[in-house]
Design a protein around this motif. Structure first.
Motif, PDB file in Angstrom:
ATOM      1  N   VAL A   1     -97.890 -42.744  56.544  1.00 41.12           N
ATOM      2  CA  VAL A   1     -97.030 -43.523  55.654  1.00 41.12           C
ATOM      3  C   VAL A   1     -97.413 -44.985  55.855  1.00 41.12           C
ATOM      4  N   ALA A   2     -97.354 -45.758  54.785  1.00 40.11           N
ATOM      5  CA  ALA A   2     -97.756 -47.162  54.869  1.00 40.11           C
ATOM      6  C   ALA A   2     -96.959 -47.993  53.884  1.00 40.11           C
ATOM      7  N   THR A   3     -96.519 -49.159  54.335  1.00 39.66           N
ATOM      8  CA  THR A   3     -95.854 -50.108  53.448  1.00 39.66           C
ATOM      9  C   THR A   3     -96.908 -50.787  52.584  1.00 39.66           C
ATOM     10  N   PRO A   4     -96.501 -51.472  51.512  1.00 44.05           N
ATOM     11  CA  PRO A   4     -97.492 -52.173  50.682  1.00 44.05           C
ATOM     12  C   PRO A   4     -98.367 -53.130  51.489  1.00 44.05           C
ATOM     13  N   ALA A   5     -97.768 -53.793  52.477  1.00 41.95           N
ATOM     14  CA  ALA A   5     -98.546 -54.726  53.299  1.00 41.95           C
ATOM     15  C   ALA A   5     -99.576 -54.011  54.156  1.00 41.95           C
ATOM     16  N   ASP A   6     -99.342 -52.731  54.429  1.00 40.28           N
ATOM     17  CA  ASP A   6    -100.230 -51.935  55.278  1.00 40.28           C
ATOM     18  C   ASP A   6    -101.137 -50.993  54.486  1.00 40.28           C
ATOM     19  N   ALA A   7    -101.253 -51.225  53.192  1.00 46.67           N
ATOM     20  CA  ALA A   7    -102.013 -50.295  52.343  1.00 46.67           C
ATOM     21  C   ALA A   7    -103.450 -50.118  52.812  1.00 46.67           C
ATOM     22  N   GLU A   8    -104.039 -51.177  53.398  1.00 44.12           N
ATOM     23  CA  GLU A   8    -105.423 -51.108  53.870  1.00 44.12           C
ATOM     24  C   GLU A   8    -105.497 -51.143  55.390  1.00 44.12           C
ATOM     25  N   ALA A   9    -104.386 -50.889  56.051  1.00 45.40           N
ATOM     26  CA  ALA A   9    -104.369 -50.905  57.519  1.00 45.40           C
ATOM     27  C   ALA A   9    -105.200 -49.743  58.070  1.00 45.40           C
ATOM     28  N   PRO A  10    -105.693 -49.853  59.298  1.00 44.75           N
ATOM     29  CA  PRO A  10    -106.532 -48.795  59.870  1.00 44.75           C
ATOM     30  C   PRO A  10    -105.906 -47.411  59.829  1.00 44.75           C
TER      31      PRO A  10
ATOM     32  N   ARG B   1    -106.084 -45.926  56.346  1.00 48.34           N
ATOM     33  CA  ARG B   1    -107.439 -45.511  55.959  1.00 48.34           C
ATOM     34  C   ARG B   1    -107.898 -44.276  56.721  1.00 48.34           C
ATOM     35  N   ALA B   2    -107.355 -44.086  57.923  1.00 47.56           N
ATOM     36  CA  ALA B   2    -107.841 -42.996  58.776  1.00 47.56           C
ATOM     37  C   ALA B   2    -107.243 -41.640  58.413  1.00 47.56           C
ATOM     38  N   ALA B   3    -106.071 -41.605  57.799  1.00 43.15           N
ATOM     39  CA  ALA B   3    -105.402 -40.340  57.505  1.00 43.15           C
ATOM     40  C   ALA B   3    -106.080 -39.602  56.357  1.00 43.15           C
ATOM     41  N   ASP B   4    -105.891 -38.288  56.330  1.00 43.24           N
ATOM     42  CA  ASP B   4    -106.410 -37.499  55.209  1.00 43.24           C
ATOM     43  C   ASP B   4    -105.671 -37.834  53.922  1.00 43.24           C
ATOM     44  N   ARG B   5    -104.403 -38.184  54.063  1.00 45.65           N
ATOM     45  CA  ARG B   5    -103.622 -38.606  52.904  1.00 45.65           C
ATOM     46  C   ARG B   5    -102.622 -39.667  53.348  1.00 45.65           C
ATOM     47  N   THR B   6    -102.401 -40.657  52.502  1.00 49.52           N
ATOM     48  CA  THR B   6    -101.440 -41.720  52.811  1.00 49.52           C
ATOM     49  C   THR B   6    -100.409 -41.814  51.689  1.00 49.52           C
ATOM     50  N   VAL B   7     -99.138 -41.892  52.078  1.00 50.27           N
ATOM     51  CA  VAL B   7     -98.037 -41.993  51.118  1.00 50.27           C
ATOM     52  C   VAL B   7     -97.370 -43.353  51.304  1.00 50.27           C
ATOM     53  N   ALA B   8     -97.114 -44.040  50.216  1.00 50.35           N
ATOM     54  CA  ALA B   8     -96.510 -45.373  50.276  1.00 50.35           C
ATOM     55  C   ALA B   8     -95.003 -45.271  50.507  1.00 50.35           C
ATOM     56  N   VAL B   9     -94.491 -46.121  51.391  1.00 52.59           N
ATOM     57  CA  VAL B   9     -93.049 -46.271  51.605  1.00 52.59           C
ATOM     58  C   VAL B   9     -92.757 -47.766  51.666  1.00 52.59           C
ATOM     59  N   ASP B  10     -91.533 -48.123  51.367  1.00 49.13           N
ATOM     60  CA  ASP B  10     -91.179 -49.548  51.412  1.00 49.13           C
ATOM     61  C   ASP B  10     -90.911 -50.034  52.826  1.00 49.13           C
ATOM     62  N   SER B  11     -90.483 -49.121  53.696  1.00 49.17           N
ATOM     63  CA  SER B  11     -90.163 -49.505  55.072  1.00 49.17           C
ATOM     64  C   SER B  11     -90.363 -48.317  55.997  1.00 49.17           C
ATOM     65  N   TYR B  12     -90.879 -48.589  57.200  1.00 45.36           N
ATOM     66  CA  TYR B  12     -91.042 -47.530  58.196  1.00 45.36           C
ATOM     67  C   TYR B  12     -89.687 -47.109  58.776  1.00 45.36           C
ATOM     68  N   LEU B  13     -88.658 -47.880  58.492  1.00 45.79           N
ATOM     69  CA  LEU B  13     -87.326 -47.562  58.998  1.00 45.79           C
ATOM     70  C   LEU B  13     -86.485 -46.789  57.988  1.00 45.79           C
ATOM     71  N   ASP B  14     -87.036 -46.508  56.820  1.00 43.62           N
ATOM     72  CA  ASP B  14     -86.322 -45.767  55.789  1.00 43.62           C
ATOM     73  C   ASP B  14     -86.525 -44.270  56.029  1.00 43.62           C
ATOM     74  N   ALA B  15     -85.592 -43.661  56.747  1.00 41.11           N
ATOM     75  CA  ALA B  15     -85.722 -42.253  57.127  1.00 41.11           C
ATOM     76  C   ALA B  15     -85.829 -41.336  55.914  1.00 41.11           C
TER      77      ALA B  15
END
Length: 634
Positions: free
Chosen positions: A34-43, A46-60
């Motif tokens: 999972v990645a926030t918009p600011a982390d869209a290109e974070a390591p 990029r390393a995961a097989d699939r990445t899903v966008a979320v607004d916050s890592y604290l949003d359960a």
């Protein structure tokens, strides 16, 4: 051996996400990030097989929805964020997914310091004497430690040594606890002046068995946050070794008594004066410092977590089957100015070089491991924890591990942003750290007692760094020229001329030229050097330096007066207590800032009148931004 799951979502970012992904790759498990918009290109994105966008890592809710949408079978929480959140664990289970961790009920019980303390007492594990939060501090056996009942990481902690400090400490701890954990419940316990922080790694199996993987010493701390960790905790006598076995047994018994399943850590306070240990808290997750335990035990803790979560036997056998060897140490590399009050830093890491990893025991039986998520060109912000990575070593004994850690930190280089690498190297090389576990050696409050940069922990020598850098530049300049234009210093009927770098060489003695010593060798000390038109940036002994050529046209007077309060770190303004025209007293709090969950109060430098207020609550400020000015009271 088959994979315990087909796919796994890691509800975290940074180096811990990459760490879990590595084990998943070994086991053949598809990974989801999972990645926030600011982390869209974070390591980690990029390393995961699939990445899903979320607004916050604290949003359960969003994280669970991401796991379901990506077809993940299980969720690993990493550490921090939602890792010890029972509501999140229940949401994962309610969605029909596997939760990699203890049950929500156990998280509720052991994830809070107050309830965990009661459980420890019930299990017969010693606890530190406590006092009622609303009690009269005059009746306490001072000093005491005020700490948040929820969360960890040193947040919401204050030491109180005088009765009159108690009310302010309670208020500050409550604010920090509420901001960090959403819960301002506090505990008050007797503060042990000289203690060691020792923690026991436990692993609860599905059949109710609890194994321990011995302990770690995390006594190198500043402001209750760990800096260096090692495994096993040093023991210097047969009696201490016997006491260590008692700690391991206590921790395993406590975990078994609450039905703990999965990897967890029982944290203990070891009184240096008496040798007794006391229960502090339990971390119901994987710890940041888990690599040192993995290196002495040969156990992949993430793989064990996944096997246990799937209801499988991790294949470790019984307690007697576990084998331990050597000594491991870990250093946490942070974006912070350790020599300037440990203030958080931000910016772009223009060049990053981590030590070369060595597996299986290289020269001298030394293993080097680096867990990180930082590369050249990456932007570092104050939005998340300041940890950039971990440098970990393993060697046959403690002293060889300490020497290996010093060498590995010398090889660590980050340009563009200030980090604590040079501080870590100095601490690992210090006599106090060498004597950890001995009278007069390092303990949990040592870094808060000594002068950082003083005789016990000297700051890097700028003059020596300048000499090394100038000598290297001279060598490069000389090697770049040939023939009659060679920079060899030749002159007729005289000794060779020295290579002079007026703005870079160390300050000369009165009446002498700023000459670079010819016997200075950068070999082994100069990690990396970058040169631009009017500046040079280098890492020497792990410490980053930036030397700029003075601008002859720059104004000599300061842009702001002595009463100017500038932001000492990048962060967010959380309060402005005064307005223009108000009379203030020296030491009065005028502005508070927060960055990476650290609160900092800026005070009036002298009695006077507020002449300018630039700071606005909620606004982000950069390092050095003017916040407020105080003028003398006419």
């Amino acid at each position: 051996m088959t994979a315990p799951f087909s796919s796994l979502l890691v509800a975290n970012r940074g180096e811990i996400a990459l760490r879990v992904f590595r084990t998943c790759a070994d086991l053949g498990i598809r990974t989801v990030a999972v990645a926030t918009p600011a982390d869209a290109e974070a390591p980690h994105a990029r390393a995961a097989d699939r990445t899903v966008a979320v607004d916050s890592y604290l949003d359960a809710t969003a994280v669970v929805a991401a796991a379901v949408a990506a077809g993940a079978e299980a969720v690993h929480p990493g550490y921090g964020f939602l890792s010890e959140n029972a509501v999140f664990a229940r949401a994962v289970l309610d969605a029909g997914l596997v939760w990699v961790g203890p049950s929500p009920e156990v998280i509720d019980l052991m994830g809070r310091k107050d309830r965990a303390r009661d459980a420890a007492e019930a299990a017969g594990v010693p606890v530190v004497p406590a006092y009622p939060v609303d009690g009269d501090p005059a009746g306490f056996d001072l000093p005491v430690l005020v700490k948040a009942a929820a969360g960890g990481g040193g947040k919401g902690m204050r030491v109180v040594r005088r009765v009159e400090e108690y009310a302010d400490a309670l208020a500050a701890a409550r604010r920090e606890a509420a901001a960090s954990f959403g819960d301002d419940t506090l505990l008050v316990e007797k503060y042990v002046e000289r203690g060691r922080h020792v923690e026991v790694q436990v692993l609860g199996l599905a059949d109710g068995t609890v194994l321990h993987l011995r302990d770690r010493d995390c006594s190198a701390q500043r402001r209750h946050q760990k800096v260096l960790e090692e495994a096993p905790a040093p023991t210097r006598s047969e009696a201490e070794a016997t006491a260590a076995e008692a700690r391991w047994t206590d921790a395993a018994r406590l975990a078994a008594s609450v039905g703990y399943v999965g990897a967890g850590t029982v944290e203990l306070l070891l009184d240096v004066e008496t040798g007794r240990h006391y229960f502090l808290e339990m971390n119901t997750r994987l710890q940041v410092e888990h690599p040192v335990t993995e290196l002495i035990s040969g156990v992949d803790l993430v793989a064990a977590q996944l096997r246990v979560a799937a209801g499988e036997d991790p294949g470790l056998g019984t307690q007697d089957d576990l084998r331990f060897a050597g000594h491991a140490m870990e250093a946490r590399v942070y974006a912070e100015d350790a020599w300037g009050g440990f203030l958080p830093q931000a910016g772009t890491a223009t060049h990053v070089a981590w030590p070369t990893e060595v597996t299986g025991g290289g020269s001298g039986g030394v293993t080097v491991r680096v867990d990180h998520a930082l590369g050249s060109g990456q932007r570092i912000t104050t939005s998340y924890d300041p940890m950039l990575g971990k440098v970990v070593v393993h060697a046959p004994d403690r002293e060889s591990a300490r020497a290996a850690l010093v060498r590995a930190l010398e090889e660590t280089a980050v340009l563009g942003v200030v980090t604590n690498t040079g501080f870590l190297r100095a601490l690992a090389a210090s006599a106090a750290y060498a004597d950890l576990g001995l009278p007069g050696g390092l303990d949990t409050s040592w870094l808060d007692r000594v002068e950082i940069g003083g005789p016990d922990l000297p700051a890097p020598d700028e003059a020596a760094a300048r000499a090394l850098v100038a000598a290297e530049l001279a060598r490069r300049d000389a090697s770049a020229t040939r023939g009659p234009f060679a920079l060899d210093g030749w002159r007729s009927a005289a000794a060779p001329a020295p290579h002079v770098v007026p703005w870079l060489a160390p300050a000369p003695v009165a009446g002498e030229e700023p000459v670079v010593p010819t016997d200075v060798s950068p070999a082994g000390r100069l990690g990396v050097l970058r040169r631009s038109a009017h500046a040079v940036e280098a890492v020497v002994d792990g410490q980053r330096w930036r030397f700029e050529e003075p601008d002859p046209f720059a104004p000599t007077a300061a842009a702001a007066g002595d009463g100017a309060l500038a932001a000492p770190m990048p962060g967010t303004v959380t309060s402005v207590a005064v307005g223009e025209g108000e009379v203030v007293e020296a030491g009065q709090v005028l502005v508070t800032m927060e960055a990476m969950k650290m609160e900092l109060a800026l005070r009036a430098p002298f009695d006077g009148v507020v002449t300018t207020v630039v700071a606005v609550v909620g606004r982000q400020v950069a390092l050095g931004d003017l916040l407020l000015e105080v003028g003398a009271d006419a």
